[in-house]
Design a protein around this motif. Structure first.
Motif, PDB file in Angstrom:
ATOM      1  N   TRP A   1      18.421   6.990 -20.132  1.00 56.28           N
ATOM      2  CA  TRP A   1      17.799   7.247 -21.564  1.00 56.28           C
ATOM      3  C   TRP A   1      16.469   7.420 -21.368  1.00 56.28           C
ATOM      4  CZ3 TRP A   1      19.227   3.362 -25.720  1.00 56.28           C
ATOM      5  CH2 TRP A   1      18.425   4.017 -27.130  1.00 56.28           C
ATOM      6  N   TRP A   2      15.716   8.373 -21.956  1.00 55.10           N
ATOM      7  CA  TRP A   2      14.467   8.619 -21.807  1.00 55.10           C
ATOM      8  C   TRP A   2      13.803   8.664 -23.388  1.00 55.10           C
ATOM      9  CZ3 TRP A   2      17.455  11.143 -18.289  1.00 55.10           C
ATOM     10  CH2 TRP A   2      16.842  11.187 -16.893  1.00 55.10           C
ATOM     11  N   LYS A   3      12.791   7.718 -23.407  1.00 56.34           N
ATOM     12  CA  LYS A   3      11.985   7.883 -24.907  1.00 56.34           C
ATOM     13  C   LYS A   3      10.703   8.354 -24.610  1.00 56.34           C
ATOM     14  CE  LYS A   3      14.427   4.226 -27.395  1.00 56.34           C
ATOM     15  NZ  LYS A   3      14.005   2.895 -28.348  1.00 56.34           N
ATOM     16  N   GLU A   4      10.318   9.346 -25.360  1.00 52.39           N
ATOM     17  CA  GLU A   4       8.969   9.996 -25.200  1.00 52.39           C
ATOM     18  C   GLU A   4       7.884   8.997 -24.813  1.00 52.39           C
ATOM     19  OE1 GLU A   4       6.369  13.088 -27.558  1.00 52.39           O
ATOM     20  OE2 GLU A   4       7.829  12.315 -28.602  1.00 52.39           O
ATOM     21  N   GLY A   5       7.273   9.402 -23.467  1.00 54.04           N
ATOM     22  CA  GLY A   5       6.155   8.475 -22.993  1.00 54.04           C
ATOM     23  C   GLY A   5       6.434   7.211 -22.392  1.00 54.04           C
ATOM     24  N   THR A   6       7.824   7.086 -22.045  1.00 53.13           N
ATOM     25  CA  THR A   6       8.209   6.018 -21.236  1.00 53.13           C
ATOM     26  C   THR A   6       9.204   6.404 -20.089  1.00 53.13           C
ATOM     27  OG1 THR A   6      10.263   5.493 -22.682  1.00 53.13           O
ATOM     28  CG2 THR A   6       8.357   4.278 -23.210  1.00 53.13           C
ATOM     29  N   GLN A   7       9.278   5.409 -19.042  1.00 52.58           N
ATOM     30  CA  GLN A   7      10.288   5.787 -18.061  1.00 52.58           C
ATOM     31  C   GLN A   7      11.734   5.546 -18.636  1.00 52.58           C
ATOM     32  OE1 GLN A   7       9.576   2.899 -14.918  1.00 52.58           O
ATOM     33  NE2 GLN A   7       7.422   3.640 -14.494  1.00 52.58           N
ATOM     34  N   GLY A   8      12.678   6.515 -17.707  1.00 50.54           N
ATOM     35  CA  GLY A   8      14.167   6.562 -17.941  1.00 50.54           C
ATOM     36  C   GLY A   8      14.516   5.158 -17.621  1.00 50.54           C
ATOM     37  N   ARG A   9      15.866   4.915 -18.223  1.00 47.28           N
ATOM     38  CA  ARG A   9      16.435   3.646 -18.015  1.00 47.28           C
ATOM     39  C   ARG A   9      18.011   3.763 -18.022  1.00 47.28           C
ATOM     40  NH1 ARG A   9      19.045   0.826 -21.966  1.00 47.28           N
ATOM     41  NH2 ARG A   9      18.333   1.029 -24.084  1.00 47.28           N
ATOM     42  N   GLY A  10      18.682   3.165 -17.185  1.00 46.73           N
ATOM     43  CA  GLY A  10      20.231   3.460 -17.214  1.00 46.73           C
ATOM     44  C   GLY A  10      20.868   2.833 -18.631  1.00 46.73           C
ATOM     45  N   ILE A  11      21.848   3.573 -18.984  1.00 45.81           N
ATOM     46  CA  ILE A  11      22.529   3.332 -20.308  1.00 45.81           C
ATOM     47  C   ILE A  11      24.204   3.489 -19.722  1.00 45.81           C
ATOM     48  CG2 ILE A  11      22.440   5.854 -20.908  1.00 45.81           C
ATOM     49  CD1 ILE A  11      22.630   4.544 -23.713  1.00 45.81           C
ATOM     50  N   TYR A  12      24.981   2.563 -20.178  1.00 48.07           N
ATOM     51  CA  TYR A  12      26.291   2.701 -20.020  1.00 48.07           C
ATOM     52  C   TYR A  12      27.066   2.860 -21.328  1.00 48.07           C
ATOM     53  CZ  TYR A  12      25.310   1.109 -15.382  1.00 48.07           C
ATOM     54  OH  TYR A  12      24.916   1.134 -14.025  1.00 48.07           O
ATOM     55  N   HIS A  13      28.520   3.027 -21.238  1.00 42.87           N
ATOM     56  CA  HIS A  13      28.953   3.801 -22.376  1.00 42.87           C
ATOM     57  C   HIS A  13      29.104   2.722 -23.730  1.00 42.87           C
ATOM     58  CE1 HIS A  13      30.598   7.725 -21.833  1.00 42.87           C
ATOM     59  NE2 HIS A  13      30.197   7.351 -20.462  1.00 42.87           N
TER      60      HIS A  13
ATOM     61  N   LYS B   1      19.982  14.691 -27.677  1.00 41.49           N
ATOM     62  CA  LYS B   1      18.508  14.749 -27.911  1.00 41.49           C
ATOM     63  C   LYS B   1      18.368  14.643 -29.380  1.00 41.49           C
ATOM     64  CE  LYS B   1      14.839  17.857 -26.970  1.00 41.49           C
ATOM     65  NZ  LYS B   1      14.368  19.271 -26.384  1.00 41.49           N
ATOM     66  N   PHE B   2      17.502  13.645 -29.716  1.00 39.08           N
ATOM     67  CA  PHE B   2      17.176  13.307 -31.189  1.00 39.08           C
ATOM     68  C   PHE B   2      16.008  12.302 -31.247  1.00 39.08           C
ATOM     69  CE2 PHE B   2      19.421   9.658 -28.894  1.00 39.08           C
ATOM     70  CZ  PHE B   2      18.729   8.555 -29.485  1.00 39.08           C
ATOM     71  N   LYS B   3      15.595  12.294 -32.686  1.00 35.63           N
ATOM     72  CA  LYS B   3      14.266  11.471 -32.922  1.00 35.63           C
ATOM     73  C   LYS B   3      14.831  10.219 -33.549  1.00 35.63           C
ATOM     74  CE  LYS B   3      10.826  15.286 -33.256  1.00 35.63           C
ATOM     75  NZ  LYS B   3       9.682  15.798 -34.113  1.00 35.63           N
ATOM     76  N   ASP B   4      14.184   9.126 -33.225  1.00 37.35           N
ATOM     77  CA  ASP B   4      14.792   7.756 -33.776  1.00 37.35           C
ATOM     78  C   ASP B   4      13.649   7.597 -35.110  1.00 37.35           C
ATOM     79  OD1 ASP B   4      12.073   6.969 -33.091  1.00 37.35           O
ATOM     80  OD2 ASP B   4      12.809   6.025 -31.163  1.00 37.35           O
TER      81      ASP B   4
ATOM     82  N   GLU C   1      10.929  11.189 -29.707  1.00 33.09           N
ATOM     83  CA  GLU C   1      11.777  11.914 -29.098  1.00 33.09           C
ATOM     84  C   GLU C   1      12.655  11.287 -28.118  1.00 33.09           C
ATOM     85  OE1 GLU C   1      12.939  16.181 -28.147  1.00 33.09           O
ATOM     86  OE2 GLU C   1      12.322  15.373 -29.881  1.00 33.09           O
ATOM     87  N   ASN C   2      14.002  11.179 -28.051  1.00 40.05           N
ATOM     88  CA  ASN C   2      14.757  10.494 -27.079  1.00 40.05           C
ATOM     89  C   ASN C   2      15.820  11.517 -26.492  1.00 40.05           C
ATOM     90  OD1 ASN C   2      15.005   7.279 -27.909  1.00 40.05           O
ATOM     91  ND2 ASN C   2      14.385   8.616 -29.405  1.00 40.05           N
TER      92      ASN C   2
END
Length: 343
Positions: A244-256, A282-285, A290-291
């Protein structure tokens, strides 16, 4: 006396043959990593144990002076014993530290001492074998790691135990970075299971992208085969997670479990990356940020399982058990018909 000796030798031969599979089989081996600190990981093991050939709990690490640090989960251990699940504990260089790896692998005496500690742990616990998961850019001791794996393999094979190794995926030879420490040809010759970690194509420091695109996974398999590793030894590591990437940040793991919460909260629809054969969101929170989330589902996993059959690999290794949907296990049961191993 001679009869008893022959009987004993026959028993040893039979034990070695059964504990170290010949890899010429259908159905496939299913290895599942179980994370010690994650309750949902253990719950998944309990729920799906009938479809798991070997469980690999993350219990072991080695520190910079060569001490084997064990953090055994007694509940998991008892469950495995009661349900006849072969265990192949995972061991890492502590926190994937380069310094730890260099300290352990530089000197022959240290390699010998650590290999003896691993052997003792496996024998004392009557485990099926060990899963070596040394990681980090310790390219300065690449040759030392190869010698260490050869040593561990020789010692454990004397007792009919299995040695598996996890390697960072690569599509060509390199001598730098995390993938550069692995001499595929030499390592593949001495271990029983050669587990390609077919994930993290797009890592946390990369821009948003697929974790395990099919085209790339296939190239990693082809490279391993080109290095002379028999396909009957190769296990394809597949992800049960996304990033999971949020605009301007590093990606992180996400589980189901978390992924489903995101889908429900934002009402987002699944998109499909045609080249990668992978789904994404792909969506905006609520803050207008942007996510992007790349993840795995039944369709993307099917594409990777097709590669297991196409190249006649030994099976799959799942990183990691963690609240994955039941549909993943129905797919594994239907497509791979998991192989049952007994201690």
């Amino acid at each position: 006396m001679r009869f008893k000796l022959l009987l004993f030798l026959a028993f040893v031969f039979y034990s070695c043959a059964t504990l170290r599979p010949p890899f010429e089989y259908e159905p496939k081996i299913i290895i599942a990593w179980v994370v010690k600190s994650d309750t949902t990981s253990y719950l998944s093991l309990q729920k799906n144990s009938s479809l798991i050939s070997i469980a690999s709990p993350t219990w072991l690490s080695i520190d910079s002076v060569g001490n084997l640090i064990a953090d055994v989960d007694s509940n998991l251990l008892n469950f495995a014993r009661q349900n006849d699940i072969p265990l192949m504990p995972l061991v890492v260089n502590h926190r994937f530290s380069v310094g730890v790896a260099e300290a352990l692998l530089s000197e022959p005496k240290t390699r010998e001492r650590v290999a003896d500690s691993i052997l003792k742990f496996v024998l004392d616990g009557n485990y099926i074998g060990i899963n070596l998961d040394f990681e980090g850019p310790f390219v300065n001791v690449r040759d030392g790691y190869t010698k260490f794996v050869e040593l561990v393999s020789a010692k454990l094979h004397n007792y009919g135990k299995v040695v598996s190794i996890d390697v960072v995926a690569k599509t060509q030879e390199k001598f730098e970075g995390w993938a550069g420490v692995y001499d595929y040809a030499e390592l593949g010759e001495v271990v029983d299971y050669f587990i390609i970690m077919g994930y993290d194509y797009s890592g946390r420091l990369d821009p948003p992208g697929p974790v395990a695109p099919k085209w790339w996974v296939e190239k990693t398999i082809k490279f391993a085969i080109s290095q002379g590793i028999p396909t009957r030894k190769i296990i394809l590591g597949i992800p049960f997670y996304g990033r999971w990437w949020k605009e301007g940040t590093q990606g992180r793991g996400i589980y189901h479990p978390e992924l489903q919460n995101v889908i429900t909260k934002y009402g987002v629809k699944r998109h499909w990356d045609r080249k990668a054969k992978t789904p994404y969101l792909k969506f905006k929170d609520e803050n207008g940020v942007e996510n992007v989330i790349y993840f795995e589902d039944e369709e993307s996993l099917t594409h990777k399982i097709e590669l297991v059959h196409k190249y006649r690999l030994a099976g799959i290794a799942i990183w990691r058990l963690d609240g994955e949907p039941d549909s993943f296990w129905r797919l594994i049961e239907q497509k791979l018909r998991p192989k049952e191993l007994k201690n």
